[in-house]
Design an enzyme around this catalytic site. Structure first.
Site, PDB file in Angstrom:
ATOM      1  N   ARG A   1       6.910   8.791   4.972  1.00 23.85           N
ATOM      2  CA  ARG A   1       6.103   7.703   5.529  1.00 23.85           C
ATOM      3  C   ARG A   1       6.986   6.699   6.273  1.00 23.85           C
ATOM      4  NH1 ARG A   1       2.492   5.247   1.010  1.00 23.85           N
ATOM      5  NH2 ARG A   1       2.052   3.791   2.710  1.00 23.85           N
TER       6      ARG A   1
ATOM      7  N   CYS B   1      15.553  -1.298  -7.830  1.00 22.32           N
ATOM      8  CA  CYS B   1      15.908  -0.500  -9.002  1.00 22.32           C
ATOM      9  C   CYS B   1      14.683  -0.283  -9.890  1.00 22.32           C
ATOM     10  CB  CYS B   1      17.011  -1.221  -9.769  1.00 22.32           C
ATOM     11  SG  CYS B   1      17.424  -0.375 -11.306  1.00 22.32           S
TER      12      CYS B   1
ATOM     13  N   PRO C   1     -14.058  -1.282  12.344  1.00 16.06           N
ATOM     14  CA  PRO C   1     -15.105  -0.438  12.953  1.00 16.06           C
ATOM     15  C   PRO C   1     -16.200  -0.022  11.983  1.00 16.06           C
ATOM     16  CG  PRO C   1     -13.005   0.772  12.801  1.00 16.06           C
ATOM     17  CD  PRO C   1     -12.749  -0.617  12.299  1.00 16.06           C
ATOM     18  N   GLN C   2     -15.936  -0.168  10.671  1.00 18.01           N
ATOM     19  CA  GLN C   2     -16.885   0.294   9.657  1.00 18.01           C
ATOM     20  C   GLN C   2     -17.366  -0.876   8.794  1.00 18.01           C
ATOM     21  OE1 GLN C   2     -17.738   3.493   9.327  1.00 18.01           O
ATOM     22  NE2 GLN C   2     -16.281   4.258  10.844  1.00 18.01           N
TER      23      GLN C   2
ATOM     24  N   ASN D   1       0.024  -4.117   4.149  1.00 21.73           N
ATOM     25  CA  ASN D   1       0.741  -2.968   4.715  1.00 21.73           C
ATOM     26  C   ASN D   1       2.205  -2.978   4.314  1.00 21.73           C
ATOM     27  OD1 ASN D   1      -1.679  -2.410   5.856  1.00 21.73           O
ATOM     28  ND2 ASN D   1      -1.128  -3.074   7.923  1.00 21.73           N
ATOM     29  N   VAL D   2       2.727  -1.761   4.098  1.00 22.84           N
ATOM     30  CA  VAL D   2       4.126  -1.623   3.697  1.00 22.84           C
ATOM     31  C   VAL D   2       4.995  -1.252   4.892  1.00 22.84           C
ATOM     32  CG1 VAL D   2       3.601  -1.116   1.276  1.00 22.84           C
ATOM     33  CG2 VAL D   2       3.685   0.773   2.921  1.00 22.84           C
TER      34      VAL D   2
ATOM     35  N   HIS E   1       1.831  -5.891  -0.934  1.00 24.41           N
ATOM     36  CA  HIS E   1       2.063  -4.583  -1.568  1.00 24.41           C
ATOM     37  C   HIS E   1       3.477  -4.063  -1.334  1.00 24.41           C
ATOM     38  CE1 HIS E   1      -2.567  -3.739  -1.828  1.00 24.41           C
ATOM     39  NE2 HIS E   1      -2.129  -4.567  -2.753  1.00 24.41           N
TER      40      HIS E   1
ATOM     41  N   THR F   1      -9.107  -3.714   6.778  1.00 23.41           N
ATOM     42  CA  THR F   1      -8.994  -3.417   5.345  1.00 23.41           C
ATOM     43  C   THR F   1     -10.360  -3.065   4.783  1.00 23.41           C
ATOM     44  OG1 THR F   1      -8.308  -4.178   3.161  1.00 23.41           O
ATOM     45  CG2 THR F   1      -9.106  -5.879   4.663  1.00 23.41           C
TER      46      THR F   1
ATOM     47  N   CYS G   1      15.790  -2.252 -13.373  1.00 19.50           N
ATOM     48  CA  CYS G   1      15.937  -3.721 -13.470  1.00 19.50           C
ATOM     49  C   CYS G   1      15.245  -4.476 -12.340  1.00 19.50           C
ATOM     50  CB  CYS G   1      17.413  -4.114 -13.546  1.00 19.50           C
ATOM     51  SG  CYS G   1      18.285  -4.014 -11.970  1.00 19.50           S
TER      52      CYS G   1
HETATM   53  P1  OAD Z   1      -8.000   1.527   3.570  1.00 21.22           P
HETATM   54  O1  OAD Z   1      -7.587   2.879   4.010  1.00 21.22           O
HETATM   55  O2  OAD Z   1      -8.679   1.392   2.254  1.00 21.22           O
HETATM   56  O3  OAD Z   1      -8.992   0.908   4.645  1.00 21.22           O
HETATM   57  C1  OAD Z   1      -8.660   0.932   6.011  1.00 21.22           C
HETATM   58  C2  OAD Z   1      -9.742   0.165   6.762  1.00 21.22           C
HETATM   59  O4  OAD Z   1      -9.349   0.124   8.126  1.00 21.22           O
HETATM   60  C3  OAD Z   1     -11.134   0.823   6.713  1.00 21.22           C
HETATM   61  O5  OAD Z   1     -12.098  -0.168   6.384  1.00 21.22           O
HETATM   62  C4  OAD Z   1     -11.327   1.326   8.152  1.00 21.22           C
HETATM   63  O6  OAD Z   1     -12.694   1.272   8.569  1.00 21.22           O
HETATM   64  C5  OAD Z   1     -10.481   0.349   8.934  1.00 21.22           C
HETATM   65  N1  OAD Z   1      -9.970   0.838  10.216  1.00 21.22           N
HETATM   66  C6  OAD Z   1      -9.692   2.102  10.598  1.00 21.22           C
HETATM   67  N2  OAD Z   1      -9.210   2.145  11.849  1.00 21.22           N
HETATM   68  C7  OAD Z   1      -9.175   0.850  12.285  1.00 21.22           C
HETATM   69  C8  OAD Z   1      -8.767   0.218  13.498  1.00 21.22           C
HETATM   70  N3  OAD Z   1      -8.273   0.931  14.524  1.00 21.22           N
HETATM   71  N4  OAD Z   1      -8.885  -1.131  13.596  1.00 21.22           N
HETATM   72  C9  OAD Z   1      -9.376  -1.860  12.556  1.00 21.22           C
HETATM   73  N5  OAD Z   1      -9.769  -1.313  11.384  1.00 21.22           N
HETATM   74  C10 OAD Z   1      -9.672   0.017  11.248  1.00 21.22           C
HETATM   75  O7  OAD Z   1      -6.708   0.591   3.682  1.00 21.22           O
HETATM   76  P2  OAD Z   1      -6.423  -0.811   2.972  1.00 21.22           P
HETATM   77  O8  OAD Z   1      -7.647  -1.648   2.927  1.00 21.22           O
HETATM   78  O9  OAD Z   1      -5.205  -1.370   3.598  1.00 21.22           O
HETATM   79  O10 OAD Z   1      -2.289  -0.046  -1.689  1.00 21.22           O
HETATM   80  O11 OAD Z   1      -6.082  -0.325   1.506  1.00 21.22           O
HETATM   81  C11 OAD Z   1      -5.698  -1.257   0.559  1.00 21.22           C
HETATM   82  C12 OAD Z   1      -4.612  -0.698  -0.308  1.00 21.22           C
HETATM   83  O12 OAD Z   1      -5.027   0.562  -0.862  1.00 21.22           O
HETATM   84  C13 OAD Z   1      -3.322  -0.342   0.408  1.00 21.22           C
HETATM   85  O13 OAD Z   1      -2.485  -1.451   0.592  1.00 21.22           O
HETATM   86  C14 OAD Z   1      -2.719   0.659  -0.506  1.00 21.22           C
HETATM   87  C15 OAD Z   1      -3.915   1.501  -0.797  1.00 21.22           C
HETATM   88  O14 OAD Z   1      -3.875   2.232  -1.997  1.00 21.22           O
HETATM   89  C16 OAD Z   1      -1.132   0.237  -2.263  1.00 21.22           C
HETATM   90  O15 OAD Z   1      -0.393   1.100  -1.843  1.00 21.22           O
HETATM   91  C17 OAD Z   1      -0.846  -0.610  -3.456  1.00 21.22           C
END
Ligand code: OAD
Length: 237
Positions: free
Chosen positions: A72, A124, A203-204, A99-100, A116, A177, A127
């Site tokens: 990644r 580590c 978009p959703q 985002n990471v 995140h 998100t 620790c």
């Molecule tokens: P998700 O994959 O859950 O959601 C992504 C969102 O982006 C969805 O609502 C899509 O509709 C939207 N999307 C897709 N394409 C897009 C675009 N071009 N412009 C705008 N929006 C778009 O991702 P996150 O909400 O980031 O956690 O997920 C939250 C956390 O769940 C992440 O940080 C990660 C994951 O498990 C950890 O790793 C702790």
């Protein structure tokens, strides 16, 4: 579009210091980085979080977990920030990201709050100190990716900064998100509860629809530059 104008009006009227942008994986989708939950293309549609994104998974098979994050990280290094990241940098205020990747930093946002963690800050497993090789210089523990896994606490300092900014902002713009992963998904709710306007770019439909003052259905790289441009016009005397 009428709602772009409404979002731009909120941005133009807000004190830049009291604007929060809150981002998720959809922010980087147009840079070619997959999201987590989009059907077919999302990482969690193709990989198992239990096998790759928990402390137990790392204990069981550290090489597998490490190499998945290396894959990644390499994909992010090949990618470039999109017009949405650039617009976020131009908006300023406080940027809170789930985002990471480092695409916000590379687009010019100086100090995002990484709720995140980061693909670029290994630490580590024993620790918790930052590491720069396979083992910890302080305790000899194994290096792990510097991200937050399922079942882990968010970094306390980042969460504190995020909650403080969300509870005192006038405007929060949530971008890309799904609003499903807590406690991060509290952030837009905290802003709304404290009287801020909330603009959503996605978009959703999402559960954040219910707190959105202005709900824009579209992508980050198209809508954010449009809002920014319109806000600049509205601000002109
Ligand atoms: P998700 O994959 O859950 O959601 C992504 C969102 O982006 C969805 O609502 C899509 O509709 C939207 N999307 C897709 N394409 C897009 C675009 N071009 N412009 C705008 N929006 C778009 O991702 P996150 O909400 O980031 O956690 O997920 C939250 C956390 O769940 C992440 O940080 C990660 C994951 O498990 C950890 O790793 C702790």
């Amino acid at each position: 579009m009428e709602s772009v104008r409404a979002a731009a009006r909120l941005l133009a009227d807000a004190d830049a210091e009291r604007v929060v942008v809150f981002t998720g994986a959809g922010m980087s989708a147009e840079s070619g980085i997959p999201t987590f939950r989009d059907s077919l293309t999302g990482l969690w549609a193709r990989f198992s979080p239990e096998e790759l994104a928990t402390p137990e998974a790392f204990e069981k098979d550290p090489e597998l977990v490490w190499s998945w994050y290396e894959w990644r990280r390499a994909a992010v290094e090949q990618a470039a920030p999109n017009a949405g990241h650039e617009a976020v940098a131009a908006i300023g205020g406080t940027l809170i990201t789930q985002n990471v990747d480092d695409l916000h930093e590379r687009a010019g946002s100086p100090d995002p709050v990484h709720l995140h963690g980061s693909l670029f800050a290994p630490r580590c497993f024993a620790c918790g100190l930052a590491t720069d090789g396979p083992v910890c210089a302080a305790c000899g523990g194994r290096s792990r990716p510097g991200v937050v896994w399922f079942g882990e606490q968010l970094p306390a300092g980042a969460l504190k900064r995020a909650v403080e900014a969300a509870s005192t902002c006038d405007l929060l713009i949530t971008v890309g998100t799904s609003g499903l992963v807590y406690p991060a998904a509290e952030i837009p709710h905290v802003a709304a509860m404290n009287g801020a306007a909330v603009v959503q770019v996605n978009p959703q439909p999402t559960p954040l629809d219910e707190v959105a003052t202005v709900n824009l259905r579209g992508t980050a790289a198209t809508l954010l530059p449009a809002i920014l441009k319109e806000a600049a016009i509205l601000r002109r005397p």
